[in-house]
Motif scaffolding. Structure first.
Motif, PDB file in Angstrom:
ATOM      1  N   PHE A 154      42.625 -28.213 -19.270  1.00 51.47           N
ATOM      2  CA  PHE A 154      41.284 -28.131 -18.711  1.00 51.47           C
ATOM      3  C   PHE A 154      40.222 -28.006 -19.795  1.00 51.47           C
ATOM      4  CE2 PHE A 154      44.128 -26.842 -15.396  1.00 51.47           C
ATOM      5  CZ  PHE A 154      43.590 -27.431 -14.261  1.00 51.47           C
ATOM      6  N   VAL A 155      40.637 -27.923 -21.040  1.00 50.03           N
ATOM      7  CA  VAL A 155      39.701 -27.736 -22.150  1.00 50.03           C
ATOM      8  C   VAL A 155      39.120 -29.086 -22.552  1.00 50.03           C
ATOM      9  CG1 VAL A 155      39.475 -26.906 -24.527  1.00 50.03           C
ATOM     10  CG2 VAL A 155      41.007 -25.737 -22.935  1.00 50.03           C
ATOM     11  N   ASP A 156      37.818 -29.112 -22.738  1.00 55.34           N
ATOM     12  CA  ASP A 156      37.125 -30.320 -23.204  1.00 55.34           C
ATOM     13  C   ASP A 156      37.494 -31.554 -22.391  1.00 55.34           C
ATOM     14  OD1 ASP A 156      35.870 -28.860 -25.222  1.00 55.34           O
ATOM     15  OD2 ASP A 156      37.564 -29.133 -26.574  1.00 55.34           O
TER      16      ASP A 156
END
Length: 90
Positions: free
Chosen positions: A47-49
């Protein structure tokens, strides 16, 4: 432990939300079944970046919902649509 983790994601929340017949396997139960390999299970979502939040996990071999196999050998069976909305009895 693995046993404690399974308890915390199955019967413990079912009891907390008053979902009788959920969270365990037994006569009269409505629980679904996930068969996984404890040595290879791995969450691959990111879910990061704006990574890949929909990437499926590794090690989930089978998922049985409502008596039908919806994941088989790690792959989603596109022809099976099972499950239903349940609401807590709080």
């Amino acid at each position: 432990t693995l046993m404690e983790a399974i308890r915390k994601i199955t019967i413990q929340p079912a009891r907390r939300f008053g979902l009788a017949g959920f969270g365990y396997i037994g006569e009269g139960a409505q629980g679904d079944v996930v068969i996984f390999n404890e040595k290879t299970i791995l969450d691959q979502s990111n879910f990061v970046d704006r990574g890949d939040p929909n990437k499926p996990p590794l090690g989930i071999e089978y998922v049985i919902v409502g008596g039908e196999v919806v994941v088989e050998k790690g792959y989603l069976n596109q022809n099976v649509r099972k499950g239903k909305l349940i609401t807590p009895n709080m």
